[in-house]
Motif scaffolding. Sequence first.
Motif, PDB file in Angstrom:
ATOM      1  N   GLY A 147       7.670  17.016   3.848  1.00  0.00           N
ATOM      2  CA  GLY A 147       6.358  15.998   2.486  1.00  0.00           C
ATOM      3  C   GLY A 147       7.703  15.059   1.595  1.00  0.00           C
ATOM      4  O   GLY A 147       6.850  14.928   0.691  1.00  0.00           O
ATOM      5  N   LYS A 148       8.877  16.177   1.942  1.00  0.00           N
ATOM      6  CA  LYS A 148       9.762  14.846   0.948  1.00  0.00           C
ATOM      7  C   LYS A 148       9.951  13.313   1.264  1.00  0.00           C
ATOM      8  O   LYS A 148       9.435  12.603   2.094  1.00  0.00           O
ATOM      9  N   ILE A 149      10.214  12.721   0.095  1.00  0.00           N
ATOM     10  CA  ILE A 149      10.699  11.052   0.006  1.00  0.00           C
ATOM     11  C   ILE A 149      12.054  11.367   0.466  1.00  0.00           C
ATOM     12  O   ILE A 149      12.406  11.899   0.290  1.00  0.00           O
ATOM     13  N   LEU A 150      12.151  10.763   1.562  1.00  0.00           N
ATOM     14  CA  LEU A 150      13.666  10.623   1.884  1.00  0.00           C
ATOM     15  C   LEU A 150      13.529   8.706   2.379  1.00  0.00           C
ATOM     16  O   LEU A 150      13.185   7.696   2.147  1.00  0.00           O
ATOM     17  N   VAL A 151      15.152   8.597   1.188  1.00  0.00           N
ATOM     18  CA  VAL A 151      14.914   7.238   1.122  1.00  0.00           C
ATOM     19  C   VAL A 151      17.063   6.913   2.240  1.00  0.00           C
ATOM     20  O   VAL A 151      17.456   7.661   2.090  1.00  0.00           O
ATOM     21  N   ASP A 152      16.357   6.047   3.343  1.00  0.00           N
ATOM     22  CA  ASP A 152      16.854   6.279   4.443  1.00  0.00           C
ATOM     23  C   ASP A 152      18.279   4.603   4.000  1.00  0.00           C
ATOM     24  O   ASP A 152      17.417   3.253   3.866  1.00  0.00           O
ATOM     25  N   ALA A 153      19.322   4.753   3.358  1.00  0.00           N
ATOM     26  CA  ALA A 153      20.056   4.822   2.927  1.00  0.00           C
ATOM     27  C   ALA A 153      21.428   3.911   4.130  1.00  0.00           C
ATOM     28  O   ALA A 153      22.342   3.465   3.792  1.00  0.00           O
ATOM     29  N   THR A 154      21.120   4.288   5.557  1.00  0.00           N
ATOM     30  CA  THR A 154      22.198   4.051   6.425  1.00  0.00           C
ATOM     31  C   THR A 154      22.118   3.031   7.169  1.00  0.00           C
ATOM     32  O   THR A 154      20.887   2.143   6.732  1.00  0.00           O
ATOM     33  N   ASN A 155      23.536   2.579   7.431  1.00  0.00           N
ATOM     34  CA  ASN A 155      23.455   1.695   9.061  1.00  0.00           C
ATOM     35  C   ASN A 155      23.870   2.156  10.316  1.00  0.00           C
ATOM     36  O   ASN A 155      24.533   2.837  10.162  1.00  0.00           O
ATOM     37  N   ASN A 156      23.320   1.555  11.068  1.00  0.00           N
ATOM     38  CA  ASN A 156      23.762   1.809  12.172  1.00  0.00           C
ATOM     39  C   ASN A 156      25.102   1.798  13.036  1.00  0.00           C
ATOM     40  O   ASN A 156      25.062   1.750  13.957  1.00  0.00           O
ATOM     41  N   ILE A 157      26.176   1.162  12.403  1.00  0.00           N
ATOM     42  CA  ILE A 157      27.445   0.970  12.324  1.00  0.00           C
ATOM     43  C   ILE A 157      28.331   2.269  13.091  1.00  0.00           C
ATOM     44  O   ILE A 157      28.148   3.544  12.398  1.00  0.00           O
ATOM     45  N   VAL A 158      28.148   2.127  14.284  1.00  0.00           N
ATOM     46  CA  VAL A 158      29.308   3.607  14.900  1.00  0.00           C
ATOM     47  C   VAL A 158      30.240   3.395  15.001  1.00  0.00           C
ATOM     48  O   VAL A 158      31.312   4.475  15.107  1.00  0.00           O
ATOM     49  N   VAL A 186       9.365   7.997   4.729  1.00  0.00           N
ATOM     50  CA  VAL A 186      10.848   7.746   4.948  1.00  0.00           C
ATOM     51  C   VAL A 186      10.490   6.500   4.077  1.00  0.00           C
ATOM     52  O   VAL A 186       9.554   5.888   4.929  1.00  0.00           O
ATOM     53  N   VAL A 187      11.706   5.541   3.751  1.00  0.00           N
ATOM     54  CA  VAL A 187      11.644   4.502   2.677  1.00  0.00           C
ATOM     55  C   VAL A 187      12.777   3.800   2.944  1.00  0.00           C
ATOM     56  O   VAL A 187      13.809   4.587   2.410  1.00  0.00           O
ATOM     57  N   LYS A 188      13.341   2.882   3.629  1.00  0.00           N
ATOM     58  CA  LYS A 188      14.227   2.511   3.996  1.00  0.00           C
ATOM     59  C   LYS A 188      15.019   1.181   2.739  1.00  0.00           C
ATOM     60  O   LYS A 188      14.376   0.596   2.521  1.00  0.00           O
ATOM     61  N   ALA A 189      16.799   1.878   2.075  1.00  0.00           N
ATOM     62  CA  ALA A 189      16.754   0.727   0.829  1.00  0.00           C
ATOM     63  C   ALA A 189      18.074   1.739   0.960  1.00  0.00           C
ATOM     64  O   ALA A 189      18.809   1.919   0.782  1.00  0.00           O
ATOM     65  N   PHE A 190      18.588   0.292  -0.183  1.00  0.00           N
ATOM     66  CA  PHE A 190      20.119   0.201  -0.553  1.00  0.00           C
ATOM     67  C   PHE A 190      21.002   0.864   0.974  1.00  0.00           C
ATOM     68  O   PHE A 190      21.635   1.059   0.187  1.00  0.00           O
ATOM     69  N   ASN A 191      20.456  -0.643   1.465  1.00  0.00           N
ATOM     70  CA  ASN A 191      21.620  -0.037   2.576  1.00  0.00           C
ATOM     71  C   ASN A 191      22.022  -1.787   2.639  1.00  0.00           C
ATOM     72  O   ASN A 191      23.355  -1.718   3.775  1.00  0.00           O
ATOM     73  N   THR A 192      21.399  -2.383   2.205  1.00  0.00           N
ATOM     74  CA  THR A 192      22.126  -3.653   2.029  1.00  0.00           C
ATOM     75  C   THR A 192      23.587  -4.503   1.386  1.00  0.00           C
ATOM     76  O   THR A 192      23.444  -5.573   1.854  1.00  0.00           O
ATOM     77  N   LEU A 193      23.216  -3.696   0.420  1.00  0.00           N
ATOM     78  CA  LEU A 193      24.638  -4.139  -0.342  1.00  0.00           C
ATOM     79  C   LEU A 193      25.835  -3.686  -0.546  1.00  0.00           C
ATOM     80  O   LEU A 193      26.079  -2.863   0.961  1.00  0.00           O
ATOM     81  N   ALA A 194      26.985  -4.286  -0.378  1.00  0.00           N
ATOM     82  CA  ALA A 194      28.449  -3.935   0.274  1.00  0.00           C
ATOM     83  C   ALA A 194      28.716  -2.678  -0.965  1.00  0.00           C
ATOM     84  O   ALA A 194      27.861  -2.843  -1.759  1.00  0.00           O
ATOM     85  N   ALA A 195      29.877  -1.626  -0.360  1.00  0.00           N
ATOM     86  CA  ALA A 195      29.500  -0.413  -0.781  1.00  0.00           C
ATOM     87  C   ALA A 195      30.307  -1.402  -2.528  1.00  0.00           C
ATOM     88  O   ALA A 195      29.836  -0.439  -3.748  1.00  0.00           O
ATOM     89  N   GLY A 244      20.657  -8.931   9.768  1.00  0.00           N
ATOM     90  CA  GLY A 244      19.595  -9.634   9.361  1.00  0.00           C
ATOM     91  C   GLY A 244      20.168 -10.439   8.269  1.00  0.00           C
ATOM     92  O   GLY A 244      21.044 -10.262   7.312  1.00  0.00           O
ATOM     93  N   ALA A 245      18.927 -11.457   8.074  1.00  0.00           N
ATOM     94  CA  ALA A 245      19.182 -12.281   6.908  1.00  0.00           C
ATOM     95  C   ALA A 245      19.390 -11.826   5.832  1.00  0.00           C
ATOM     96  O   ALA A 245      19.910 -12.829   4.576  1.00  0.00           O
ATOM     97  N   LEU A 246      19.196 -10.559   5.253  1.00  0.00           N
ATOM     98  CA  LEU A 246      19.006 -10.086   4.331  1.00  0.00           C
ATOM     99  C   LEU A 246      20.461  -8.899   3.756  1.00  0.00           C
ATOM    100  O   LEU A 246      20.789  -8.551   2.888  1.00  0.00           O
ATOM    101  N   SER A 247      20.519  -8.934   5.446  1.00  0.00           N
ATOM    102  CA  SER A 247      22.289  -7.618   4.830  1.00  0.00           C
ATOM    103  C   SER A 247      23.288  -8.606   4.261  1.00  0.00           C
ATOM    104  O   SER A 247      23.926  -9.272   4.942  1.00  0.00           O
ATOM    105  N   GLY A 248      23.840  -7.737   3.090  1.00  0.00           N
ATOM    106  CA  GLY A 248      25.300  -8.125   2.602  1.00  0.00           C
ATOM    107  C   GLY A 248      24.977  -9.162   1.872  1.00  0.00           C
ATOM    108  O   GLY A 248      25.844  -9.339   1.447  1.00  0.00           O
ATOM    109  N   ILE A 249      24.503  -9.985   1.754  1.00  0.00           N
ATOM    110  CA  ILE A 249      23.540 -10.541   0.511  1.00  0.00           C
ATOM    111  C   ILE A 249      23.496  -9.956  -1.054  1.00  0.00           C
ATOM    112  O   ILE A 249      22.324  -8.998  -0.725  1.00  0.00           O
ATOM    113  N   GLU A 250      23.907 -10.282  -2.276  1.00  0.00           N
ATOM    114  CA  GLU A 250      22.996  -9.768  -3.584  1.00  0.00           C
ATOM    115  C   GLU A 250      22.419 -10.196  -4.139  1.00  0.00           C
ATOM    116  O   GLU A 250      22.877 -11.960  -4.049  1.00  0.00           O
TER     117      GLU A 250
END
Length: 203
Positions: free
Chosen positions: A86-97, A125-134, A191-197
């Motif tokens: 029941g927790k909200i999980l904010v997934d900030a990961t990317n599938n880089i191995v 689960v909500v996907k967020a905070f994964n598109t900006l560079a660290a 993706g089109a929004l990856s790495g763009i501020e």
Amino acid sequence: MSYTIGIIGSGHIGRGLATHLAKTTYPVLITNSRGPASLTDLVASIGGSLQAADFSQTIAQADVLFIAVPWAQVPDLANQLQGYNGKILVDATNNIVSVSPFQLADTGGKPTGEYVAALFPGQRVVKAFNTLAAATLVQPSQTSLGNSVIIISGDDAEAKKEVADITRAMGFEPIDIGTFRQGGHLQDVGGALSGIELIKVNR
């Protein structure tokens, strides 16, 4: 709404999240695999509402958990969170191995948010905070025009609204691009929004 927020992972993304979450009114716990003592300097440098905690304390107390661990650790984390539904999980990961050579994990054609959500069936689960560079996440562009954008996708509409509220409290502007299937690929690596501020201009 009042939350306790947990951050799992203290790498570059975890530190960036902590920097902004610590400025909010939410109690914020951060944990890593090395234990609270390893986080003393980080917590002291950020201050605010940030506290170091062990893993069990973080997952037990947090209503909202930000995942900021390497992709390879996500399945183990899913096993550890069984029983904490029941927790909200904010997934900030990317599938880089691998970075050199650059390699992405195979998600079977699924957006990473949908893939991660399947590993955490008891969580929202909500996907967020994964598109900006660290580095950009830690120090977004300063402009009077508006705030830096955080892209959000997910299948739980209410959870997305709650994550959006937290995102605004952090000083960002959330933009919901729909369900995992509708928008998830746009925010994944390549993706089109990856790495763009992006800046949401004030009207």
